[in-house]
Design a protein around this motif. Sequence first.
Motif, PDB file in Angstrom:
ATOM      1  N   ASN A  64      -8.771   6.990  15.232  1.00  0.00           N
ATOM      2  CA  ASN A  64      -8.001   5.955  16.127  1.00  0.00           C
ATOM      3  C   ASN A  64      -8.711   4.659  16.120  1.00  0.00           C
ATOM      4  O   ASN A  64      -8.091   3.557  16.250  1.00  0.00           O
ATOM      5  N   TYR A  65     -10.017   4.780  16.173  1.00  0.00           N
ATOM      6  CA  TYR A  65     -10.839   3.301  15.998  1.00  0.00           C
ATOM      7  C   TYR A  65     -10.724   2.816  15.063  1.00  0.00           C
ATOM      8  O   TYR A  65     -10.507   1.313  14.853  1.00  0.00           O
ATOM      9  N   VAL A  66     -10.423   3.217  13.671  1.00  0.00           N
ATOM     10  CA  VAL A  66     -10.206   2.592  12.512  1.00  0.00           C
ATOM     11  C   VAL A  66      -8.876   2.062  12.306  1.00  0.00           C
ATOM     12  O   VAL A  66      -8.810   0.888  12.239  1.00  0.00           O
ATOM     13  N   LEU A  67      -8.091   2.817  12.679  1.00  0.00           N
ATOM     14  CA  LEU A  67      -6.335   2.480  12.537  1.00  0.00           C
ATOM     15  C   LEU A  67      -6.142   1.231  13.376  1.00  0.00           C
ATOM     16  O   LEU A  67      -5.225   0.417  12.986  1.00  0.00           O
ATOM     17  N   CYS A  68      -6.628   1.264  14.470  1.00  0.00           N
ATOM     18  CA  CYS A  68      -6.388   0.036  15.493  1.00  0.00           C
ATOM     19  C   CYS A  68      -6.761  -1.084  15.001  1.00  0.00           C
ATOM     20  O   CYS A  68      -6.245  -2.415  15.294  1.00  0.00           O
ATOM     21  N   ASP A  69      -7.926  -1.202  13.816  1.00  0.00           N
ATOM     22  CA  ASP A  69      -8.277  -2.448  13.343  1.00  0.00           C
ATOM     23  C   ASP A  69      -7.226  -3.261  12.331  1.00  0.00           C
ATOM     24  O   ASP A  69      -7.406  -4.124  11.925  1.00  0.00           O
ATOM     25  N   PHE A  70      -6.174  -2.412  12.002  1.00  0.00           N
ATOM     26  CA  PHE A  70      -5.295  -2.810  11.105  1.00  0.00           C
ATOM     27  C   PHE A  70      -3.931  -3.295  11.896  1.00  0.00           C
ATOM     28  O   PHE A  70      -2.668  -3.563  11.063  1.00  0.00           O
ATOM     29  N   VAL A  71      -3.718  -3.412  12.897  1.00  0.00           N
ATOM     30  CA  VAL A  71      -2.930  -3.781  13.900  1.00  0.00           C
ATOM     31  C   VAL A  71      -3.096  -5.184  14.485  1.00  0.00           C
ATOM     32  O   VAL A  71      -4.068  -5.502  15.231  1.00  0.00           O
ATOM     33  N   PHE A 118       4.315  -5.904  -1.260  1.00  0.00           N
ATOM     34  CA  PHE A 118       4.273  -6.875  -0.688  1.00  0.00           C
ATOM     35  C   PHE A 118       3.872  -8.504  -1.393  1.00  0.00           C
ATOM     36  O   PHE A 118       3.918  -9.365  -0.969  1.00  0.00           O
ATOM     37  N   ALA A 119       3.468  -8.375  -2.766  1.00  0.00           N
ATOM     38  CA  ALA A 119       3.286  -9.174  -3.401  1.00  0.00           C
ATOM     39  C   ALA A 119       2.043  -9.987  -3.072  1.00  0.00           C
ATOM     40  O   ALA A 119       1.909 -11.351  -3.124  1.00  0.00           O
ATOM     41  N   LEU A 120       1.178  -9.380  -2.444  1.00  0.00           N
ATOM     42  CA  LEU A 120      -0.271  -9.931  -1.857  1.00  0.00           C
ATOM     43  C   LEU A 120      -1.253  -9.045  -1.903  1.00  0.00           C
ATOM     44  O   LEU A 120      -0.867  -7.689  -2.336  1.00  0.00           O
ATOM     45  N   PHE A 141      -6.509  -7.634   4.339  1.00  0.00           N
ATOM     46  CA  PHE A 141      -6.975  -6.676   5.387  1.00  0.00           C
ATOM     47  C   PHE A 141      -8.440  -6.405   5.075  1.00  0.00           C
ATOM     48  O   PHE A 141      -9.141  -5.726   5.073  1.00  0.00           O
ATOM     49  N   GLY A 142      -9.094  -7.347   4.204  1.00  0.00           N
ATOM     50  CA  GLY A 142     -10.566  -7.202   3.607  1.00  0.00           C
ATOM     51  C   GLY A 142     -11.588  -7.213   4.664  1.00  0.00           C
ATOM     52  O   GLY A 142     -12.473  -6.330   4.514  1.00  0.00           O
ATOM     53  N   GLY A 143     -11.442  -7.944   5.808  1.00  0.00           N
ATOM     54  CA  GLY A 143     -12.259  -7.778   7.011  1.00  0.00           C
ATOM     55  C   GLY A 143     -12.365  -6.102   7.457  1.00  0.00           C
ATOM     56  O   GLY A 143     -13.456  -5.873   7.475  1.00  0.00           O
ATOM     57  N   THR A 184       8.596  -8.199  10.385  1.00  0.00           N
ATOM     58  CA  THR A 184       8.015  -9.320   9.869  1.00  0.00           C
ATOM     59  C   THR A 184       7.283  -8.787   8.406  1.00  0.00           C
ATOM     60  O   THR A 184       7.119  -7.466   8.607  1.00  0.00           O
ATOM     61  N   ARG A 185       6.969  -9.427   7.622  1.00  0.00           N
ATOM     62  CA  ARG A 185       6.198  -8.892   6.531  1.00  0.00           C
ATOM     63  C   ARG A 185       4.968  -8.495   7.107  1.00  0.00           C
ATOM     64  O   ARG A 185       4.323  -7.645   6.595  1.00  0.00           O
ATOM     65  N   GLN A 186       4.396  -9.350   7.951  1.00  0.00           N
ATOM     66  CA  GLN A 186       2.826  -9.074   8.545  1.00  0.00           C
ATOM     67  C   GLN A 186       3.186  -7.469   9.284  1.00  0.00           C
ATOM     68  O   GLN A 186       2.132  -6.630   9.126  1.00  0.00           O
ATOM     69  N   GLU A 187       4.000  -7.291  10.027  1.00  0.00           N
ATOM     70  CA  GLU A 187       4.365  -6.040  10.533  1.00  0.00           C
ATOM     71  C   GLU A 187       4.567  -4.905   9.774  1.00  0.00           C
ATOM     72  O   GLU A 187       3.778  -3.732   9.893  1.00  0.00           O
ATOM     73  N   ALA A 188       5.107  -5.096   8.607  1.00  0.00           N
ATOM     74  CA  ALA A 188       5.487  -4.124   7.346  1.00  0.00           C
ATOM     75  C   ALA A 188       3.899  -3.782   6.616  1.00  0.00           C
ATOM     76  O   ALA A 188       3.860  -2.705   6.541  1.00  0.00           O
ATOM     77  N   MET A 189       3.229  -4.770   6.801  1.00  0.00           N
ATOM     78  CA  MET A 189       1.793  -4.641   6.050  1.00  0.00           C
ATOM     79  C   MET A 189       1.054  -3.558   6.945  1.00  0.00           C
ATOM     80  O   MET A 189       0.320  -2.993   6.386  1.00  0.00           O
ATOM     81  N   GLU A 190       1.049  -4.168   8.222  1.00  0.00           N
ATOM     82  CA  GLU A 190       0.315  -3.144   9.078  1.00  0.00           C
ATOM     83  C   GLU A 190       0.685  -1.782   9.235  1.00  0.00           C
ATOM     84  O   GLU A 190      -0.170  -1.060   8.997  1.00  0.00           O
ATOM     85  N   GLU A 191       2.061  -1.577   9.243  1.00  0.00           N
ATOM     86  CA  GLU A 191       2.431  -0.308   9.187  1.00  0.00           C
ATOM     87  C   GLU A 191       2.161   0.629   7.911  1.00  0.00           C
ATOM     88  O   GLU A 191       1.718   1.728   8.066  1.00  0.00           O
ATOM     89  N   PHE A 192       2.147  -0.219   6.555  1.00  0.00           N
ATOM     90  CA  PHE A 192       1.724   0.446   5.460  1.00  0.00           C
ATOM     91  C   PHE A 192       0.327   0.820   5.699  1.00  0.00           C
ATOM     92  O   PHE A 192      -0.047   2.078   5.093  1.00  0.00           O
ATOM     93  N   MET A 193      -0.532   0.279   6.251  1.00  0.00           N
ATOM     94  CA  MET A 193      -1.954   0.572   6.450  1.00  0.00           C
ATOM     95  C   MET A 193      -2.137   1.605   7.430  1.00  0.00           C
ATOM     96  O   MET A 193      -2.883   2.597   7.249  1.00  0.00           O
ATOM     97  N   PHE A 194      -1.727   1.560   8.761  1.00  0.00           N
ATOM     98  CA  PHE A 194      -2.236   2.410   9.787  1.00  0.00           C
ATOM     99  C   PHE A 194      -1.388   3.734   9.577  1.00  0.00           C
ATOM    100  O   PHE A 194      -1.618   4.817  10.286  1.00  0.00           O
ATOM    101  N   LEU A 195      -0.172   3.686   8.945  1.00  0.00           N
ATOM    102  CA  LEU A 195       0.309   4.986   8.832  1.00  0.00           C
ATOM    103  C   LEU A 195      -0.114   5.550   7.551  1.00  0.00           C
ATOM    104  O   LEU A 195      -0.138   6.786   7.422  1.00  0.00           O
ATOM    105  N   GLY A 196      -0.179   4.850   6.489  1.00  0.00           N
ATOM    106  CA  GLY A 196      -0.587   5.296   5.247  1.00  0.00           C
ATOM    107  C   GLY A 196      -1.994   6.086   5.308  1.00  0.00           C
ATOM    108  O   GLY A 196      -2.304   7.042   4.487  1.00  0.00           O
ATOM    109  N   LEU A 197      -2.749   5.478   6.015  1.00  0.00           N
ATOM    110  CA  LEU A 197      -4.144   5.787   6.198  1.00  0.00           C
ATOM    111  C   LEU A 197      -4.157   7.349   7.167  1.00  0.00           C
ATOM    112  O   LEU A 197      -5.381   7.979   6.823  1.00  0.00           O
ATOM    113  N   ARG A 198      -3.117   7.495   7.486  1.00  0.00           N
ATOM    114  CA  ARG A 198      -2.952   9.031   8.255  1.00  0.00           C
ATOM    115  C   ARG A 198      -3.152  10.174   7.394  1.00  0.00           C
ATOM    116  O   ARG A 198      -3.705  11.224   7.455  1.00  0.00           O
TER     117      ARG A 198
END
Length: 395
Positions: A388-395, A347-349, A355-357, A319-333
């Motif tokens: 790990n603590y940080v990246l978990c918050d983007f899933v 993602f046109a968003l 993910f402001g929170g 889904t677009r939501q899953e793709a956005m989550e992957e963009f964040m937690f993979l890219g932040l590595r």
Amino acid sequence: MEKLELYIHYPFCVKKCRYCDFLSGPSDEKSRHLYIEALCREITFLAPLYRDWVVDTVFMGGGTPSLMSADELAQVMEQLRTFFRLASDCEITMEANPGTLDSGKAKAIARLGINRLSLGLQSAQEKELVCLGRIHTFEDFLESFRLVRGAGIQNLNVDLMSGLPGQTLESWEDTLEKVLNLGPEHISAYSLIIEENTPFYELYGRAGARPTIPLPDEDTERQMYARTGKMLADRGYGRYEISNYAKKGYECRHNVGYWRRRDYLGLGLGAASLSFGRRFENTADLEKYMDIFSKEPSRPFDLSAGAFDLSHENIHHLTRQEAMEEFMFLGLRMCEGVNANTFRDTFALSMMDVFGGPVRKHCQEGLLNYIEETGQLYLTERGIDLSNYVLCDFV
């Protein structure tokens, strides 16, 4: 033309290490040969789906791909070049274990255009290698390193592992120093993870387990991680991902593709893929895999006709939501992190709308840094320690 990465899984090794939960294990020569035949037929079968794509990187992992004979390696490389369009500057990596290379094979690897080798050392300490169940000594590694350099391969990675049973900060520093003195272009320095269904899990993972050789405590592991960054930086290696360091220009393009969510196709037993908006895996059942590709394919895969599941399992359309989550937690590595402008283009968003929170939370904690002028978001030094603590918050 679209760019594609290829991962080739070779599931065989001389002996399974005590910490390893990868899809791998020992086998006989006949089984290995039959597997290569099946792998080549899979390449024939899948390649027509990607006739309009250019292969930018190839990565042969395992298992121990350097167990392949020179003839088998030539067979696989010829098949790839015949059925896929490989870029002129394609990065082609092969994992290799000390103890499985000789002069003839090293020369064959270079001759076949494999231009990057990843040598699995893990430790320069003999006691630690024995504890891990490795098949080689440090002297074996030095000989393999010399052979590969002599064959003309000028892009070498060395895999190292910290947090090992009985390892001290001093023994880890000694391993780093010995490897740094050799001057490889890339160093991967991972921390040991105790995985289920391994001998190490029985010793260190089960409740009530009392190993005779203890693991380093948490403070020592953090010191090891800090010393790694300092020692490698002092010798000209930049950290570009949480556990990966390279001389300038020698970052592993294939792995960067994973973290940047580029399309990749996995070939071989249990190989995973991200392609056509799907994540999927080859069957991990060797008998089933061999049966599927036991003869020449009569037709290629046809996504529109629903034939995609012939050898693939766990097919999931993202889904677009899953793709956005992957963009964040993979890219932040990656040490350079992710970019809000790239997020919007993809993602046109707005990244901050989605993910402001967690971004604001971890910026306030000093674990993330966000530069509004450029849109760049990345982990701080402390954030890398608590990734790990940080990246978990983007899933």
